[in-house]
Write an enzyme that holds these catalytic residues in place. Structure first.
Site, PDB file in Angstrom:
ATOM      1  N   TYR A 116       0.122  -7.646   7.282  1.00  0.00           N
ATOM      2  CA  TYR A 116      -1.120  -6.910   7.011  1.00  0.00           C
ATOM      3  C   TYR A 116      -2.225  -7.857   6.523  1.00  0.00           C
ATOM      4  O   TYR A 116      -3.289  -7.958   7.127  1.00  0.00           O
ATOM      5  CB  TYR A 116      -0.893  -5.854   5.945  1.00  0.00           C
ATOM      6  N   GLU A 141      -4.212   4.823   8.881  1.00  0.00           N
ATOM      7  CA  GLU A 141      -3.270   5.493   9.791  1.00  0.00           C
ATOM      8  C   GLU A 141      -3.971   6.031  11.029  1.00  0.00           C
ATOM      9  O   GLU A 141      -3.388   6.046  12.128  1.00  0.00           O
ATOM     10  CB  GLU A 141      -2.530   6.615   9.058  1.00  0.00           C
TER      11      GLU A 141
END
Length: 499
Positions: free
Chosen positions: A435, A349
């Site tokens: 991803y 993140e």
């Protein structure tokens, strides 16, 4: 954003890694090379001036907002558009979660959330507006006369938001109140016109320009707050704390509230890193992961340009989510005994602060661009901190393993990773393609270009497009510029993109 499917792999990988990761490691943090001239400012930022009060008794926020918007196009704009994301939570059948996630998203049963616009004015005169789009998530404002090129429109509006009892991006649980995607925010006008996509259940369905925010927040005194921007003043009035906050060159403005936060902090250069943990649980570890991530990404890509970054434990079932200056981390990760899942999600993140926060992109139409770079940047974090052998284990046993597990059930039909959110059928498919397969592409790109050309490309991409929105074509051109090798076939092979 990290999904639940990834958590199982995180735990599997941990079982392999925990023996081999050393607690002692050496750093080599040289100043990031400046490849091109640095960013030299934007003089047409949309300005948001907001006064907001949180009303605990009915879990609502009451706000007044002023927007100053400048038409940067070469044509008149008859209407301008804003997103009303809270309305996505109004009706159960339109809530932005997959059906299989609803029980986890609403552990106490469905509870609606929404935004109510009370009035919109230009000066003292009310202006015409219409709420429209899927789930009423678009606000169309029609000025008294078309907004010409270079002209500025100043709007004021009053609104209330009812927060849903959900542990998603916006809502509240037992410990935190997540106030994200909560105010009317300008839609992006680009070469294809206004971007008015709905709040999809899959991925991060957001696309925004950087802006300038001056926000006054009124809270009950027992609450502590993690926020976008710099708190420049705090004072008390009638038993409430009033915060004055300034944020510039950010794509959104969020607040996370809790009565149970324990706050720790440390500095990395000119940046203060804060850890907001619930009653102190794993707060020091989260702070250290935050510090390490900022150091690694500063050295790899270029300096983080803001004065603060907060790692925040949240009631949030999805895992992790990025916002400007704030990363939301699921409280579940703090409660797991193993360290690896928490460190991985914090690093991921925080990498998004570079790829989404600073260098933006259309996360709806080209989600691979920030997510694949972020996932691969997370691998580079572990490589830099623990060594190439750890990075390789994670790459093989988590990144490749997830994609291979996916195609065992859903055979690869030769589709590339350059797809919009609407083209994905599930979060598992999205995570596996965007991803995992995305990171596999970046790994091959790195090997093909060579280390020097690859790192130089990432730094140049960061420097050229900081505070802007980039595209797949922009990334391709930067990479092509830094190598004599032909990259067209490689990009087409993985992305099915025209370059």
């Amino acid at each position: 954003m990290k999904s639940q499917k990834k958590f199982k792999l995180l735990l599997i990988v941990f079982s392999v890694l925990f023996i081999t990761i050393s607690l002692h490691y050496a750093w080599d943090f040289r100043e990031a090379e400046k490849v091109l001239k640095p960013y030299d400012g934007i003089d047409y930022l949309t300005q948001y001036n907001i006064t907001v009060e949180f009303l605990e008794e009915n879990m609502t926020i009451k706000a007044s907002q002023k927007i100053v918007y400048t038409n940067q196009e070469a044509k008149d704009l008859n209407n301008i558009y804003l997103h009303l994301y809270p309305n996505a939570f109004r009706r159960k059948e339109e809530a932005p979660f997959e059906k299989k996630e609803m029980e986890r998203a609403y552990p106490n049963g469905f509870d609606p959330g929404y935004i109510e616009i009370e009035d919109i004015k230009e000066g003292r005169r009310s202006v015409e507006y219409k709420i429209m789009g899927k789930a009423d998530t678009i606000l169309r404002v029609t000025p008294p006369k078309p907004l010409g090129p270079g002209e500025t429109l100043q709007l004021s509006m009053d609104f209330q938001v009812k927060l849903p009892n959900t542990v998603g991006r916006m809502g509240y649980g037992d410990n935190t109140i997540n106030i994200t995607n909560w105010f009317p925010i300008m839609a992006v006008y680009d070469e294809k016109g206004w971007n008015l996509e709905p709040y999809y259940a899959i991925g991060d369905p957001f696309y925004s320009e950087v802006g300038k925010y001056d926000v006054t927040v009124i809270l009950p005194q027992q609450y502590k707050m993690a926020t976008t921007g710099n708190i420049v003043k705090v004072h008390e009035k009638k038993g409430k704390n009033i915060y004055e906050i300034e944020a510039e060159l950010v794509r959104n403005f969020v607040m996370i509230l809790s009565k149970n936060f324990k706050i720790q902090e440390a500095s990395v250069g000119n940046t203060k890193v804060f850890s907001y943990s619930i009653d102190g649980l794993r707060g020091e570890e989260a702070l250290q992961y935050g510090i390490d991530a900022v150091k690694v990404f500063n050295s790899l890509f270029g300096a983080y340009p803001y004065q603060q970054l907060s790692v925040v434990a949240c009631d949030f079932f999805i895992g992790g989510m990025e916002y400007p200056n704030v990363v939301m981390i699921s409280q579940d990760l703090y409660e797991i005994e193993e360290d690896f899942p928490l460190e991985y999600v914090v690093a991921h993140e925080i990498a998004h602060q570079w790829w989404y926060g600073i260098v933006g992109n259309n996360e709806i139409k080209e989600p691979w661009l920030d997510e694949a770079l972020t996932e691969y940047s997370t691998l580079m974090y572990f490589e830099k901190k623990y060594g190439p052998h750890i990075k390789e284990q994670i790459f093989e046993k988590m990144i490749k393993a997830q994609y291979e597990n996916y195609i065992d059930f859903e055979p690869d039909r030769g589709e590339g990773i350059l797809r919009s959110l609407r083209e994905f059928d599930s979060s598992w498919q999205y995570s596996s393609i965007v991803y995992s397969k995305g990171a596999m592409f970046i790994e091959e790109l790195r090997a093909y270009m060579g280390e020097e050309a690859f790192i130089k490309s990432l730094r140049e991409y960061f420097e050229v497009f900081k505070f802007k929105n980039a595209t797949t074509e922009d990334f391709y051109k930067i990479c092509e510029k830094n190598t004599e090798k032909d990259l067209k076939h490689l990009f087409n092979q993985w992305l099915n993109a025209r370059n």
